[in-house]
Design a protein around this motif. Structure first.
Motif, short mmCIF file in Angstrom:
data_model
loop_
_atom_site.label_atom_id
_atom_site.label_comp_id
_atom_site.label_asym_id
_atom_site.label_seq_id
_atom_site.Cartn_x
_atom_site.Cartn_y
_atom_site.Cartn_z
N GLU A 42 13.46 5.62 -13.35
CA GLU A 42 12.45 6.04 -12.53
C GLU A 42 11.23 5.19 -12.54
O GLU A 42 10.56 4.97 -11.46
CB GLU A 42 12.05 7.40 -12.94
CG GLU A 42 12.91 8.42 -12.43
CD GLU A 42 12.86 9.96 -13.05
OE1 GLU A 42 11.98 9.96 -13.79
OE2 GLU A 42 13.32 10.95 -12.45
N ASP A 43 10.95 4.38 -13.64
CA ASP A 43 9.76 3.56 -13.70
C ASP A 43 10.11 2.54 -12.65
O ASP A 43 9.03 1.88 -12.22
CB ASP A 43 9.71 2.97 -15.00
CG ASP A 43 9.19 3.96 -16.03
OD1 ASP A 43 8.45 5.17 -15.58
OD2 ASP A 43 9.26 3.98 -17.24
N HIS A 50 9.74 3.74 -8.96
CA HIS A 50 8.34 4.26 -8.82
C HIS A 50 7.58 2.95 -8.87
O HIS A 50 5.89 2.98 -8.82
CB HIS A 50 8.12 5.33 -9.57
CG HIS A 50 8.60 6.77 -9.54
ND1 HIS A 50 8.63 7.46 -10.37
CD2 HIS A 50 9.17 7.15 -8.43
CE1 HIS A 50 9.37 8.48 -9.78
NE2 HIS A 50 9.75 8.58 -8.46
N ARG A 51 8.02 1.74 -9.17
CA ARG A 51 7.25 0.53 -9.09
C ARG A 51 6.17 0.32 -9.89
O ARG A 51 5.14 0.14 -9.65
CB ARG A 51 6.85 0.22 -7.46
CG ARG A 51 7.68 0.02 -6.39
CD ARG A 51 7.24 -0.01 -5.22
NE ARG A 51 8.37 -0.04 -4.08
CZ ARG A 51 8.97 -1.08 -3.65
NH1 ARG A 51 8.58 -2.21 -4.14
NH2 ARG A 51 9.85 -0.75 -2.75
N ARG A 52 6.72 0.66 -11.18
CA ARG A 52 5.68 0.61 -12.21
C ARG A 52 5.53 -0.71 -13.11
O ARG A 52 5.41 -0.71 -14.19
CB ARG A 52 5.95 1.89 -13.37
CG ARG A 52 5.52 3.10 -12.51
CD ARG A 52 5.84 4.30 -13.65
NE ARG A 52 5.51 5.59 -12.78
CZ ARG A 52 6.27 6.72 -13.02
NH1 ARG A 52 7.39 6.77 -13.86
NH2 ARG A 52 6.10 7.82 -12.31
#
Length: 292
Positions: A205-206, A209-211
């Motif tokens: 998910e990181d 979500h482009r973290r």
């Protein structure tokens, strides 16, 4: 006439002269005759003509010709004739050749050797950065970046052995050194293979979500697409097998053994603590990271 000769060498990136090495480069880059190039690279090595470059270039040509085993044997046989400055790039070549041949154990051992050199302050000739070249362009690489790169390669090598316990430890350590979306995807894949779907989902998910930095580039978009594909795999496995069981705070016996072994290796890498590079002081112990 002189200008035409100079222009020829610049265009084809061939050195001037008529030595064995120059002839080898001519066959490699101009004539595209790889067999002749290899022959003249051998002559250059045996005559002592630019041995560092001749051995590296010959190994590259052999790799392109799908002859990696011969390239490995050549490097092993003649690297003693090369300068100290050439050894690091020869090691990098060997790592690629081992990977191509499927010699994973040799690849892992050499990657650990390179980490040992960094840990003891012997990499980059004692400096914190080095100049690297890719596709004709020069750029600076820091010890931190090199450490993360090697750890990432080591994690992938463990993945090829299906040693997911060791791969997770190494990938998490790489992310501590320098967070990276591609390595996060590999860590997510590792966790999927271990059946830890909830942990895999959090890691992926990181990325989705482009973290991570750099995900706006073309390469970044590919990484995000890969993470999304892995997320779909996680969802499919959850539908098929149900939610993954909650993680225990206790490590498995295999994990304990891996962590203990790697910690012992780390301790052996720094017999002289004063030479330990700051980058390793910033990394939390394996056990603390695994417990997170």
């Amino acid at each position: 006439m002189e200008k035409k000769v100079e222009s020829f060498h610049v265009i084809h990136k061939v050195p001037a002269g008529d030595s064995p090495y120059v002839r080898a480069k001519h066959f490699q880059l101009v004539e595209k005759d790889h067999e002749a190039a290899i022959l003249w690279f051998w002559k250059a090595i045996n005559s002592g003509d630019r041995v560092d470059s001749a051995l590296k270039d010959m190994a590259v040509v052999m790799k392109q010709q799908d002859r990696p085993e011969e390239a490995i044997e050549a490097i092993r046989s003649f690297r003693s004739r090369c300068s100290k400055q050439a050894q690091e790039s020869l090691d990098n070549l060997l790592i690629d050749l081992y990977k191509k041949c499927g010699q994973i154990d040799d690849q892992i051992n050499l990657l650990k050797q390179k980490l040992r050199a960094i840990y003891q302050g012997e990499a980059f000739h004692g400096k914190m950065t080095k100049t690297a070249r890719s596709h004709g362009k020069k750029f600076q690489v820091s010890v931190k970046q090199e450490t993360a790169r090697i750890l990432g390669n080591l994690g992938w090598a463990y993945m090829q052995q299906q040693n997911y316990e060791a791969a997770e430890v190494v990938y998490r350590k790489a992310q501590l050194v320098e967070p990276d979306a591609n390595k996060a995807c590999n860590l997510g894949l590792c966790l999927v293979r271990k059946g830890r779907l909830e942990d895999a989902r959090r890691v992926l998910e990181d990325v989705v979500h482009r973290r991570f930095a750099g995900l706006g580039s073309e390469e970044g978009h590919k990484t995000v697409s890969r993470a999304e594909e892995l997320m779909r795999e996680v969802e499919e496995l959850e539908r098929t097998n149900g939610a993954s069981p909650p993680e225990s705070d206790m490590l498995s016996l295999e994990e304990e053994m891996i962590i203990e072994r790697l910690d012992l290796v780390m301790n052996e890498w720094a017999p002289f603590r004063s030479r330990r590079l700051p980058i390793f002081e910033e990394i939390s112990p394996f056990r603390d990271q695994m417990a997170c």
